[in-house]
Design an enzyme around this catalytic site. Structure first.
Site, PDB file in Angstrom:
ATOM      1  N   ASP A  75      -0.709 -34.862 -23.505  1.00 26.63           N
ATOM      2  CA  ASP A  75      -1.333 -35.931 -24.302  1.00 26.63           C
ATOM      3  C   ASP A  75      -0.729 -37.299 -23.997  1.00 26.63           C
ATOM      4  O   ASP A  75      -1.452 -38.260 -23.732  1.00 26.63           O
ATOM      5  CB  ASP A  75      -1.207 -35.634 -25.806  1.00 26.63           C
ATOM      6  CG  ASP A  75      -1.805 -34.293 -26.169  1.00 26.63           C
ATOM      7  OD1 ASP A  75      -2.602 -33.773 -25.372  1.00 26.63           O
ATOM      8  OD2 ASP A  75      -1.470 -33.754 -27.245  1.00 26.63           O
ATOM      9  N   GLU A 110     -23.256 -26.016 -34.927  1.00 32.12           N
ATOM     10  CA  GLU A 110     -22.114 -26.465 -34.129  1.00 32.12           C
ATOM     11  C   GLU A 110     -20.991 -25.433 -34.027  1.00 32.12           C
ATOM     12  O   GLU A 110     -20.139 -25.525 -33.150  1.00 32.12           O
ATOM     13  CB  GLU A 110     -21.553 -27.777 -34.698  1.00 32.12           C
ATOM     14  CG  GLU A 110     -20.822 -27.679 -36.036  1.00 32.12           C
ATOM     15  CD  GLU A 110     -21.735 -27.667 -37.256  1.00 32.12           C
ATOM     16  OE1 GLU A 110     -22.935 -27.361 -37.103  1.00 32.12           O
ATOM     17  OE2 GLU A 110     -21.251 -27.934 -38.365  1.00 32.12           O
ATOM     18  N   HIS A 152     -25.050 -23.948 -39.702  1.00 27.67           N
ATOM     19  CA  HIS A 152     -24.244 -24.847 -38.857  1.00 27.67           C
ATOM     20  C   HIS A 152     -24.413 -24.500 -37.381  1.00 27.67           C
ATOM     21  O   HIS A 152     -23.744 -23.591 -36.883  1.00 27.67           O
ATOM     22  CB  HIS A 152     -22.755 -24.705 -39.225  1.00 27.67           C
ATOM     23  CG  HIS A 152     -22.426 -25.275 -40.556  1.00 27.67           C
ATOM     24  ND1 HIS A 152     -22.027 -26.579 -40.732  1.00 27.67           N
ATOM     25  CD2 HIS A 152     -22.456 -24.723 -41.793  1.00 27.67           C
ATOM     26  CE1 HIS A 152     -21.823 -26.807 -42.007  1.00 27.67           C
ATOM     27  NE2 HIS A 152     -22.070 -25.703 -42.679  1.00 27.67           N
ATOM     28  N   GLY A 198     -21.114 -31.084 -45.886  1.00 23.57           N
ATOM     29  CA  GLY A 198     -20.152 -31.693 -46.803  1.00 23.57           C
ATOM     30  C   GLY A 198     -20.030 -30.824 -48.039  1.00 23.57           C
ATOM     31  O   GLY A 198     -20.879 -29.964 -48.268  1.00 23.57           O
ATOM     32  N   LYS A 222      -8.155 -30.863 -27.165  1.00 27.08           N
ATOM     33  CA  LYS A 222      -7.195 -30.637 -26.082  1.00 27.08           C
ATOM     34  C   LYS A 222      -7.864 -30.430 -24.714  1.00 27.08           C
ATOM     35  O   LYS A 222      -7.453 -31.023 -23.719  1.00 27.08           O
ATOM     36  CB  LYS A 222      -6.351 -29.395 -26.418  1.00 27.08           C
ATOM     37  CG  LYS A 222      -5.137 -29.243 -25.561  1.00 27.08           C
ATOM     38  CD  LYS A 222      -4.058 -30.139 -26.071  1.00 27.08           C
ATOM     39  CE  LYS A 222      -2.729 -29.958 -25.434  1.00 27.08           C
ATOM     40  NZ  LYS A 222      -1.720 -30.782 -26.131  1.00 27.08           N
ATOM     41  N   CYS A 272     -26.697 -28.569 -42.971  1.00 24.81           N
ATOM     42  CA  CYS A 272     -26.156 -28.127 -44.259  1.00 24.81           C
ATOM     43  C   CYS A 272     -26.345 -29.201 -45.341  1.00 24.81           C
ATOM     44  O   CYS A 272     -27.482 -29.502 -45.689  1.00 24.81           O
ATOM     45  CB  CYS A 272     -24.689 -27.702 -44.084  1.00 24.81           C
ATOM     46  SG  CYS A 272     -24.128 -26.704 -45.484  1.00 24.81           S
ATOM     47  N   TYR A 273     -25.261 -29.822 -45.833  1.00 22.07           N
ATOM     48  CA  TYR A 273     -25.441 -30.884 -46.828  1.00 22.07           C
ATOM     49  C   TYR A 273     -26.406 -31.940 -46.295  1.00 22.07           C
ATOM     50  O   TYR A 273     -27.256 -32.456 -47.033  1.00 22.07           O
ATOM     51  CB  TYR A 273     -24.093 -31.539 -47.162  1.00 22.07           C
ATOM     52  CG  TYR A 273     -24.219 -32.702 -48.141  1.00 22.07           C
ATOM     53  CD1 TYR A 273     -24.283 -32.479 -49.504  1.00 22.07           C
ATOM     54  CD2 TYR A 273     -24.284 -34.010 -47.669  1.00 22.07           C
ATOM     55  CE1 TYR A 273     -24.417 -33.544 -50.392  1.00 22.07           C
ATOM     56  CE2 TYR A 273     -24.423 -35.080 -48.546  1.00 22.07           C
ATOM     57  CZ  TYR A 273     -24.482 -34.844 -49.909  1.00 22.07           C
ATOM     58  OH  TYR A 273     -24.619 -35.895 -50.784  1.00 22.07           O
TER      59      TYR A 273
END
Ligand code: XMP
Length: 513
Positions: free
Chosen positions: A227, A171, A169, A55, A369, A82-83
Site C-alpha cells: 500500500d 453486488e 443485492h 441501507g 487490496k 434493497c433500501y
C-alpha cells in the site's frame, strides 16, 4: 470530462464500495457519494448511470435518508438496490410494507428474462436477500420483473424511463449471477462502452494529485509494503522530487527486505523522489532489551517509529501534505468499533499528530487490496513487491517469543527466508494465505554430529484465509515441510528443532506472538 462514470449514492448500506468495485470490474469508472449529493452536482458530473445502495432504515422513518424525487426525471438510468429499491418505489407512489418476518440469506428468485437486467441469467437464480420491509405494490408505469415465494416484488422496472430496482443485492458474491445483472445495467441500460481500466485510474489520480499539490512539499512514511509503495510511486509520478519518503529500517524486517526497498525507491531505483533510509536497528534493539510481553513490544516499536519519523520530519521542515497508503478495507475496519483495535497497532498508528503538515492525502482510499496490486503493476512496481504477503508493522519483533535480540532476529530471518524459498520452489505459494517462520523461546536438547546441542525451536506457520479474521492451518505437503526442516537445521545456526503450527484462528491468531 467525457469519461464514462457511474455514481453510487450511499444510503447507509454496508456494501457501498463493493458496488463501486463491481462496476469498475465492468471497466466503467465508479465512485461512491453520499445520498445528499445535489442534483446540480450530479448534472455537473454527468454520470451514465446512478445506483442507490441499500441501507438499514425503513423508508417511512422520520430521519430516513431520502433523495430529491426529481432525480428520477433527469433522464439518467437508475438502479435501486434493497433500501434503494424501496425508496424508488416509495418516492414514485408505490407501496412499501413491513413483513412479519425478514427474508434473509440465499434465496431462489424467479426472473423475467425479457428484462434487460436479467437477459443473461437463468429463469431461477440464487440471490442474496436481507430485508424486512418489502414492496407490496410497484408505482404506476412499473412492471414486476422478479419474485420469490415470500417477496412479491423482488425486482421491478420502468424500462422506458430506464429505472430499475432489485430487492436483493446483486453486488455480493452470494448472488450467483449478480455480476451479469450489474453488467447488463451498466452496458445495456446505461449504454457504457467500458473504456475504464486501471491505467485510467492511475493516470487520472496522478493528474489530480498534481493539481491538488501544486508545488507543495509531501512526506511519506514508506514501509515497503504494497500500500505505501503504490501510494509513494503515484506521488513520485505526480510530483517527483517534491516527495520525500522516509523508510525506517527497524531491524525487524524480513531478510534483505531493507535493501530490496532501497533498491526500488533509493537513488539507484527508477523513481524520482527523495529517499531517506533510517537504519535504526540499534535503537530498537536497545529499547527492546529485556522486554518479553508482546503488547509491551508492540508499544515500544510503535513509539520508536514515531520518534524516528518525527526526528526525520523535523530535519525536512514543515511539509504541506502527508501521504498515507490507506485502502478501503482500512476505512471500514476503523469504522467498526472492535476492529479499530487492530488498526491501533498498525504501521503508522498515531503519526499524523506528530508531524507538522496541512493535510493528509490518501490516493488509494477507494481501492480494495487486489485493485491496489493492479495499480502497482500498472505503475511498473516489481511483482515481488506488489504481491508481498501481509507483514505486521512491528515486524519480526512480534514473531520472536520473549526478548528480541539481534541474534534472534538473524535466526528468524534466515529460517523464514528458507521457508519462503522452499514454498516458492514447490510452486504452492498461490495456495497459501500467509506463511512465515517464528522463533519460539524454547530451547531443548538435540544431537548434531556427535555433539549435544541445546538450541532454539523454530515454528513454521502457514494459514489459508480470505479475510484474515478467521484462518485455517494450510495443508503443506509433508515433503516440503521436511525439506524446510532439514535446511533450517543445517543452515541456521542456533536451531535444532522445527515445528509446524496446526492452530486455526480462532482460537489462535495468525501471527505467532
Ligand atoms: P492476527 O495475528 O491478528 O493477524 O490474526 C491478522 C493479520 O493482521 C496482520 N497484523 C498486522 N498488520 N500491523 C499490521 O500492519 C500490525 O501490528 C499487525 N498485527 C497483525 C497479520 O500479519 C495478519 O495478516
Amino acid at each position: 470530462m467525457d469519461k464514462e462514470l457511474v455514481i453510487v449514492l450511499d444510503f447507509g448500506g454496508q456494501y457501498n464500495q463493493l458496488i463501486a468495485r463491481r462496476v469498475r470490474e465492468c471497466n466503467v469508472y465508479c465512485e461512491v457519494h453520499p445520498y445528499t449529493l445535489s442534483l446540480d452536482e450530479i448534472k455537473r458530473m454527468n454520470p451514465k448511470g446512478i445506483i442507490f445502495t441499500g441501507g438499514p432504515n425503513s423508508v417511512y422513518g422520520d430521519t430516513s435518508p431520502r433523495c430529491d424525487k426529481a432525480i428520477f426525471d433527469m433522464g439518467i438510468p437508475i438502479l435501486g438496490i434493497c433500501y434503494g429499491s424501496q425508496l424508488m418505489s416509495y418516492l414514485l407512489g408505490g407501496r412499501v410494507e413491513t413483513a412479519p418476518v425478514s427474508e434473509y440469506g440465499k434465496t431462489e428468485v424467479h426472473v423475467d428474462k425479457s428484462s434487460l437486467l436479467f437477459q443473461d441469467v437463468a429463469d431461477t437464480t440464487i440471490c442474496w436477500m436481507s430485508h424486512t420491509d418489502y414492496i407490496s405494490q410497484v408505482p404506476d408505469g412499473f412492471q414486476i420483473t422478479a419474485t420469490t415465494p415470500n417477496c412479491p416484488v423482488a425486482a421491478f422496472e420502468n424500462a422506458d424511463k430506464k429505472l430499475y430496482a432489485t430487492q436483493f443485492h446483486p453486488e455480493v458474491m452470494h448472488t450467483e449471477e449478480g455480476q451479469k445483472m450489474l453488467r447488463a445495467f451498466v452496458y445495456d441500460v446505461c449504454g457504457c462502452k467500458g473504456d475504464w481500466v486501471m491505467s485510467s485510474f492511475v493516470e487520472e489520480t496522478i493528474k489530480q494529485l498534481r493539481e491538488k499539490i501544486g508545488d507543495g512539499k509531501v512526506l511519506c512514511a514508506l514501509s515497503g509494503g504494497v500500500d505505501s509503495s503504490v501510494a509513494a510511486v503515484l506521488l513520485s509520478k505526480a510530483i517527483g522530487k517534491q516527495l520525500t519518503c522516509v523508510f525506517v529500517d527497524h531491524g525487524l524486517l524480513r531478510k534483505n527486505e531493507g535493501d530490496e526497498v532501497e533498491a526500488v525507491f533509493g537513488p539507484e531505483g527508477p523513481y524520482e523522489l527523495n529517499f531517506i533510509r533510517v537504519n535504526a536497528q540499534e535503537r530498537y534493539y536497545k529499547r527492546l532489551a529485556g522486554i518479553t510481553e508482546p503488547e509491551a513490544k508492540r508499544k515500544i516499536i510503535g513509539e520508536e517509529f514515531i520518534n524516528v519519523f518525527e526526528e526525520e520530519a523535523k530535519k525536512i521542515g514543515a511539509v504541506d501534505y502527508l501521504v498515507q497508503g490507506t485502502i478501503y478495507p482500512d476505512i471500514i475496519e476503523s469504522g467498526l468499533g472492535d476492529s479499530a483495535v487492530i488498526k491501533s497497532h498498525h504501521n503508522v498508528g498515531g503519526l499524523p499528530e506528530h508531524v507538522d503538515f496541512k493535510e493528509i492525502v490518501e490516493p488509494l482510499r477507494l481501492l480494495f487490496k487486489d485493485e491496489v496490486r493492479k495499480a502497482g503493476l500498472e505503475l511498473g512496481i516489481p511483482e515481488y513487491l506488489v504481491y508481498r504477503q501481509p507483514f505486521p508493522g512491528p515486524g519480526l519483533g512480534i514473531r520472536i517469543i520473549g526478548e528480541v535480540t539481534a541474534e534472534k532476529v538473524r535466526i528468524v530471518q534466515d529460517a523464514d527466508a528458507i521457508f519462503r524459498e522452499e514454498v516458492d520452489k514447490a510452486g504452492i505459494a498461490k495456495d497459501l494465505g500467509q506463511y512465515f517462520a517464528a522463533l519460539t523461546n524454547m530451547r531443548s536438547v538435540g544431537v548434531m554430529g556427535d555433539e549435544r546441542t541445546y538450541d532454539y525451536a523454530v515454528a513454521l506457520r502457514s494459514v489459508n484465509t480470505t479475510d484474515f479474521m478467521t484462518a485455517d492451518c494450510s495443508e503443506i505437503p509433508f515433503a516440503v515441510l521436511q525439506k524446510v526442516m532439514n535446511r533450517i537445521i543445517n543452515e541456521v545456526k542456533g536451531v535444532n528443532r522445527v515445528m509446524y503450527d496446526l492452530t486455526s484462528k480462532p482460537p489462535g491468531t495468525i501471527e505467532f506472538e
